[in-house]
Enzyme design. Structure first.
Site, PDB file in Angstrom:
ATOM      1  N   HIS A  21      25.982 -23.643  44.294  1.00  0.00           N
ATOM      2  CA  HIS A  21      25.607 -24.751  43.414  1.00  0.00           C
ATOM      3  C   HIS A  21      26.020 -26.059  44.095  1.00  0.00           C
ATOM      4  CE1 HIS A  21      29.802 -25.053  42.256  1.00  0.00           C
ATOM      5  NE2 HIS A  21      29.807 -23.910  41.579  1.00  0.00           N
ATOM      6  N   HIS A  24      29.510 -26.516  45.748  1.00  0.00           N
ATOM      7  CA  HIS A  24      29.697 -25.962  47.097  1.00  0.00           C
ATOM      8  C   HIS A  24      29.065 -26.876  48.145  1.00  0.00           C
ATOM      9  CE1 HIS A  24      29.451 -22.175  44.496  1.00  0.00           C
ATOM     10  NE2 HIS A  24      30.730 -22.291  44.839  1.00  0.00           N
ATOM     11  N   CYS A 130      43.835 -12.212  38.142  1.00  0.00           N
ATOM     12  CA  CYS A 130      42.520 -12.699  37.697  1.00  0.00           C
ATOM     13  C   CYS A 130      41.532 -12.408  38.820  1.00  0.00           C
ATOM     14  CB  CYS A 130      42.546 -14.197  37.396  1.00  0.00           C
ATOM     15  SG  CYS A 130      40.866 -14.851  37.149  1.00  0.00           S
ATOM     16  N   CYS A 133      39.588 -15.527  40.121  1.00  0.00           N
ATOM     17  CA  CYS A 133      40.325 -16.341  41.112  1.00  0.00           C
ATOM     18  C   CYS A 133      40.762 -15.499  42.295  1.00  0.00           C
ATOM     19  CB  CYS A 133      41.608 -16.922  40.511  1.00  0.00           C
ATOM     20  SG  CYS A 133      41.384 -18.068  39.168  1.00  0.00           S
ATOM     21  N   CYS A 155      42.902 -16.385  31.809  1.00  0.00           N
ATOM     22  CA  CYS A 155      43.052 -17.298  32.952  1.00  0.00           C
ATOM     23  C   CYS A 155      42.561 -18.677  32.529  1.00  0.00           C
ATOM     24  CB  CYS A 155      42.223 -16.763  34.120  1.00  0.00           C
ATOM     25  SG  CYS A 155      41.896 -18.016  35.379  1.00  0.00           S
ATOM     26  N   HIS A 158      39.074 -19.382  34.428  1.00  0.00           N
ATOM     27  CA  HIS A 158      37.887 -18.589  34.114  1.00  0.00           C
ATOM     28  C   HIS A 158      37.731 -18.254  32.636  1.00  0.00           C
ATOM     29  CE1 HIS A 158      38.019 -18.077  38.494  1.00  0.00           C
ATOM     30  NE2 HIS A 158      36.717 -17.979  38.377  1.00  0.00           N
ATOM     31  N   LYS A 305      33.928 -29.195  34.631  1.00  0.00           N
ATOM     32  CA  LYS A 305      33.733 -28.685  35.988  1.00  0.00           C
ATOM     33  C   LYS A 305      32.475 -27.825  35.993  1.00  0.00           C
ATOM     34  CE  LYS A 305      35.622 -26.000  39.757  1.00  0.00           C
ATOM     35  NZ  LYS A 305      36.077 -24.667  40.078  1.00  0.00           N
ATOM     36  N   LYS A 308      28.676 -21.807  37.419  1.00  0.00           N
ATOM     37  CA  LYS A 308      27.572 -20.922  37.060  1.00  0.00           C
ATOM     38  C   LYS A 308      27.909 -20.193  35.766  1.00  0.00           C
ATOM     39  CE  LYS A 308      24.321 -19.771  39.478  1.00  0.00           C
ATOM     40  NZ  LYS A 308      22.959 -20.284  39.572  1.00  0.00           N
TER      41      LYS A 308
HETATM   42  N1  MSP Z   1      36.450 -17.919  48.806  1.00  0.00           N
HETATM   43  C1  MSP Z   1      37.357 -18.913  48.326  1.00  0.00           C
HETATM   44  C2  MSP Z   1      37.843 -19.800  49.449  1.00  0.00           C
HETATM   45  C3  MSP Z   1      38.494 -19.085  50.578  1.00  0.00           C
HETATM   46  S1  MSP Z   1      38.931 -20.160  51.873  1.00  0.00           S
HETATM   47  C4  MSP Z   1      39.899 -19.268  52.862  1.00  0.00           C
HETATM   48  C5  MSP Z   1      36.673 -19.763  47.263  1.00  0.00           C
HETATM   49  N2  MSP Z   1      35.353 -19.758  47.281  1.00  0.00           N
HETATM   50  S2  MSP Z   1      34.414 -20.514  46.229  1.00  0.00           S
HETATM   51  O1  MSP Z   1      33.077 -20.175  46.633  1.00  0.00           O
HETATM   52  O2  MSP Z   1      34.789 -20.183  44.895  1.00  0.00           O
HETATM   53  O3  MSP Z   1      34.683 -22.042  46.375  1.00  0.00           O
HETATM   54  C6  MSP Z   1      34.517 -22.679  47.571  1.00  0.00           C
HETATM   55  C7  MSP Z   1      34.706 -24.162  47.457  1.00  0.00           C
HETATM   56  O4  MSP Z   1      33.773 -24.742  46.546  1.00  0.00           O
HETATM   57  C8  MSP Z   1      36.102 -24.573  46.963  1.00  0.00           C
HETATM   58  O5  MSP Z   1      36.587 -25.613  47.790  1.00  0.00           O
HETATM   59  C9  MSP Z   1      35.840 -25.103  45.599  1.00  0.00           C
HETATM   60  O6  MSP Z   1      36.758 -26.060  45.225  1.00  0.00           O
HETATM   61  C10 MSP Z   1      34.451 -25.679  45.755  1.00  0.00           C
HETATM   62  N3  MSP Z   1      33.829 -25.867  44.456  1.00  0.00           N
HETATM   63  C11 MSP Z   1      33.446 -24.917  43.561  1.00  0.00           C
HETATM   64  N4  MSP Z   1      33.027 -25.547  42.422  1.00  0.00           N
HETATM   65  C12 MSP Z   1      33.142 -26.883  42.577  1.00  0.00           C
HETATM   66  C13 MSP Z   1      32.791 -28.016  41.824  1.00  0.00           C
HETATM   67  N5  MSP Z   1      32.286 -27.927  40.613  1.00  0.00           N
HETATM   68  N6  MSP Z   1      32.997 -29.230  42.393  1.00  0.00           N
HETATM   69  C14 MSP Z   1      33.466 -29.390  43.676  1.00  0.00           C
HETATM   70  N7  MSP Z   1      33.794 -28.357  44.403  1.00  0.00           N
HETATM   71  C15 MSP Z   1      33.738 -27.106  43.844  1.00  0.00           C
HETATM   72  O7  MSP Z   1      37.352 -20.407  46.494  1.00  0.00           O
END
Ligand code: MSP
Length: 522
Positions: A21, A24, A130, A133, A155, A158, A305, A308
């Protein structure tokens, strides 16, 4: 930092349980802008991104779709995560998957070293976990559930119940590193940024660190613990190591020493893993800690925040289909103070697109190129004597270049853009005041007209160089019309030194076309 230094920047690796999304894509774009800027100032730059594919979360998602976790990961990487990089124009140098052979071998090597050096022991683990997380939770991390989970502890991130785990596991002696971590935060105050995230991390470590359970026995989707194949490595321990396995840890010392340590860009929700567990792991292995860990804020939709699971997820392509990749990149880097949360809205992006990109920068480019084409047959005019107004433009070019370079060094990406925009505004103001169209009506003003258009073009070229890390496609098009050589070879920290082509080539269309429909059809 002096040009030529190593600049290794890594994004977190993304879970492949779902599609990307805009949250990311936000992390990706920020890392990419920093990487492109450093690359263009001559630093030995390396941008790493990738996917996090092991653990219970992915295993459960795959099982619920009746495929193996490997099949699921392959599908998501091919169909969603790699295409995301194209969608928002990411110039990554490598893409690591935690299922890569090179990664799994590196994890085992690292773990074996820690085991041989006495940093790992076996014990009984009991605690709350969790799966969302992929993290063990402390009682203070849990909140009262609501709706279907009323009466249960859930959590806080979540909003789902945690699971009670009781297993025989391997532990990493993280508590040994408490004081060394506190010393690190003290002696290297910019190790964790911004200040808000740093304070939270220091507070957390001051409360005392417990040893960390780093293996699981009840499922097998992960890297096997090398001395005890009944266990797989805890997914975060596995994932964090991507930053070193990708650059040759244990197999290619030259590459490793050339790149490491990294600048780590992460969302603030995962700053603890990167600023506490990760440096402790590195200290145990006798390796340098990262240069800096920067925790950026969250993208909010309607004040929450975006996620999905809460049905507020917006796919990056929904935005790029309407506005294009450049506008996506510009908007998120400009509208949100890097390090703070920021709200996304369609109205806001549409307004900025029109006012800043189309009217502010795009029109400026079209007007300057069109006037040189019209009044000088495209041949770039030579400036005569400079007035204060012309010199003020030169001064602005130099000032904003230095300010933007310094802002990038501080991760203040939005401030860099705000500085660069002072030049956009200054050039638009200059053209309005100098009225080249009026000068063109008088033959005796020919030299003044040449000076004005030459000054405007110089400023426009400087802008093109400064903006190329942010909006690579539009600046490339404009460069083809006015510049000489390759745009990305122009040193961005000396942007005003660019050379123009002898003649400009008219722009076929506006750099930022009119958008008829600001929102995608439902
Ligand atoms: N797999 C772990 C990271 C492992 S690194 C050794 C993870 N993955 S994630 O796909 O859930 O998130 C990846 C990144 O996307 C994180 O930096 C997270 O903060 C960012 N974001 C996820 N949702 C977000 C928003 N709504 N806004 C900004 N960044 C966000 O965590």
């Amino acid at each position: 930092m002096p040009a030529g230094d190593s600049f290794f920047i890594a994004t977190p690796i993304f879970y492949v349980n779902d599609v990307p999304h805009i949250g990311h894509a936000y992390t990706e774009v920020a890392a990419d802008v920093l990487a492109r800027w450093h690359r263009q100032r001559g630093d030995d730059t390396w941008l790493l991104t990738g996917t996090d594919e092991h653990g219970q979360k992915i295993l459960r998602t795959a099982t619920s779709h009746d495929v193996t976790p490997q099949q699921w990961a392959d599908k998501l990487v091919t169909e969603s995560w790699k295409p995301l990089l194209e969608t928002v124009d990411i110039s990554n140098d490598d893409f690591i998957r935690t299922t890569d052979e090179r990664h799994e071998a590196g994890v085992q090597k690292f773990l074996q070293k820690l085991y041989d050096d006495g940093f790992i022991y076996q014990g009984e683990f009991e605690g709350s976990y969790c799966v969302g997380c992929e993290e063990y939770k402390q009682p203070g991390d849990l909140v009262e559930g609501t709706g279907p989970f009323e009466g249960e502890q859930v959590c806080a991130i979540h909003s789902k119940p945690v699971e009670l785990l009781k297993e025989n596991n391997y532990f990493f002696r993280m508590s040994d590193f408490e004081q060394r971590l506190l010393d690190l935060y003290e002696q290297q105050p910019d190790f964790v940024q911004p200040e808000t995230v740093r304070n939270e991390i220091v507070q957390f470590v001051r409360q005392g660190l417990r040893d960390l359970s780093i293996s699981r026995q009840s499922f097998d989707w992960g890297v096997k613990v090398p001395w005890d194949e009944e266990h797989v490595v805890y997914v975060w321990f596995d994932a964090l190591l991507n930053y070193v396995t990708a650059i040759g840890y244990g197999v290619d010392d030259e590459q490793f020493h050339r790149r490491w340590p990294a600048v780590q860009l992460v969302g603030k929700d995962i700053a603890r893993f990167h600023a506490v567990i990760w440096p402790a792991m590195l200290m145990a292995a006798g390796l340098p800690v990262p240069k800096a860990v920067f925790g950026h804020g969250w993208l909010l939709v309607g004040g929450e925040k975006m996620s999905k699971s809460k049905l507020t997820g917006i796919a990056p392509q929904q935005i790029t289909d309407v506005f294009g990749a450049d506008a996506f990149r510009y908007y998120f880097m400009r509208a949100i103070t890097f390090g703070q949360d920021g709200n996304f809205s369609w109205e806001d992006i549409a307004a900025r697109y029109q006012a800043e990109l189309a009217n502010g920068f795009g029109n400026l480019a079209s007007r300057v190129v069109a006037m040189i084409t019209r009044y000088f047959d495209g041949v770039v005019p030579v400036a005569g004597e400079l007035t204060d107004a012309d010199l003020a433009i030169r001064e602005t070019e130099l000032r904003v270049t230095a300010a933007a370079d310094a802002a990038i060094e501080r991760f203040a990406i939005n401030e860099a853009l705000a500085s660069i925009w002072e030049l956009v505004d200054a050039l638009n103001g200059y053209i309005t005041e100098q009225e080249p169209w009026a000068l063109a009506k008088h033959d005796d003003q020919r030299e003044r007209l040449a000076t004005v258009l030459s000054t405007a073009l110089r400023g426009l070229g400087t802008l093109t160089v400064l903006l190329s890390p942010f909006i690579p496609t539009a600046t490339h098009t404009l460069w083809e019309s006015i510049g000489q050589g390759t745009l990305t070879s122009q040193p961005v920290d000396r942007a005003a030194e660019w050379s123009s082509a002898p003649a400009v080539v008219p722009l076929a269309a506006g750099l930022f076309p009119r958008i008829e429909q600001p929102e995608p059809a439902a």
